[in-house]
Write an enzyme that holds these catalytic residues in place. Structure first.
Site, short mmCIF file in Angstrom:
data_model
loop_
_atom_site.label_atom_id
_atom_site.label_comp_id
_atom_site.label_asym_id
_atom_site.label_seq_id
_atom_site.Cartn_x
_atom_site.Cartn_y
_atom_site.Cartn_z
N ASP A 105 0.84 -1.20 0.00
CA ASP A 105 0.00 0.00 0.00
C ASP A 105 0.88 1.25 0.00
O ASP A 105 2.04 1.20 0.42
CB ASP A 105 -0.89 0.03 1.25
CG ASP A 105 -1.86 -1.12 1.28
OD1 ASP A 105 -2.17 -1.68 0.21
OD2 ASP A 105 -2.30 -1.48 2.40
N1 URA Z 1 -1.26 -5.92 3.87
C1 URA Z 1 -1.73 -4.66 3.89
O1 URA Z 1 -2.75 -4.39 4.49
N2 URA Z 1 -1.04 -3.71 3.23
C2 URA Z 1 0.11 -3.97 2.56
O2 URA Z 1 0.71 -3.04 2.01
C3 URA Z 1 0.60 -5.27 2.56
C4 URA Z 1 -0.11 -6.23 3.23
#
Ligand code: URA
Length: 237
Positions: A105
């Site tokens: 993310d």
């Molecule tokens: N899980 C999440 O919630 N975000 C990420 O970036 C990776 C795994």
């Protein structure tokens, strides 16, 4: 792509040293497009010319492998209209076709493998292969007493999606380490939500055999070592 010297090409492909290649060429052991080439310094077109040494075709395998500590505010994509992308961070990349192996993310930090090796990416990302991904998170809220067991059994996310069994370690009141074997959208955040907690900071520590180098600050990167490549099953001549 740009031309390169025959001896440099064969050196990079691990065939022999430049001086050995010179000698091999002199003896007529090297063919370029079917013709004996005695000048090891001549230029070739690596992706177009057919180079053979002792009757064996030498394939051009210019794969690049970089370990990036992804900073927040950068997206795991090759192009994005709004945010800068991780590809731009690899200033030393020679190849123009690098991509991130999997997504983090925009507000997640940590390990991201950048490569142009589609086969490796496929192996690491294929749900069939169940590659472990380890995340450290800071959370708000109180985890229920049976959280570890619930994660080990597999949780059901709020939209009804089941997760595979994972592993939860509680590092302190507000810090956890979670190991998951899949990569569903926002998976760690959603798993914590099911347990009544909110992730306020997330960082990926490892992916399969590849572990984030602690010396890399967010935004920094380095080439994978031979050992790391071997651990990932990358075989280069
Ligand atoms: N899980 C999440 O919630 N975000 C990420 O970036 C990776 C795994």
């Amino acid at each position: 792509m740009a031309q390169m010297r025959l001896d440099k090409f064969l050196g990079e492909m691990g065939i022999a040293s430049r001086s050995q290649i010179k000698e091999m060429a002199r003896k007529g052991r090297i063919l370029v497009n079917g013709q004996i080439e005695k000048k090891s310094e001549r230029k070739i077109e690596p992706e177009q010319d057919c180079i053979e040494v002792d009757g064996k075709y030498v394939q051009y395998t210019a794969f690049e492998y970089w370990m990036l500590n992804k900073p927040q505010g950068v997206v795991s994509a090759t192009e994005d209209g709004r945010y800068p992308t991780v590809v731009r961070l690899i200033g030393e990349a020679k190849r123009k076709d690098l991509f991130p192996v999997g997504r983090l993310d925009v507000d997640t930090e940590g390990l991201l493998l950048m490569t142009n090796d589609g086969g490796l990416a496929h192996r690491l990302l294929s749900p069939k292969n169940h590659v472990d991904k380890v995340y450290d998170a800071r959370i708000e809220g109180r985890l229920p007493a049976d959280s570890k067991e619930r994660v080990e059994k597999g949780l059901v996310l709020e939209d009804g999606t089941p997760t595979l069994p994972g592993r939860l370690e509680i590092l302190s009141d507000q810090e956890i380490r979670l190991t998951i074997r899949e990569g569903k959208y926002h998976q760690v955040k959603r798993m914590m939500e099911v347990l009544g907690c909110k992730v306020v900071y997330l960082k990926r520590i490892s992916m399969g055999a590849l572990v984030l180098d602690e010396n890399l600050a967010p935004g920094e990167y380095r080439a994978l070592t031979q050992e790391e490549k071997q651990k990932l099953g990358v075989v280069q001549p």
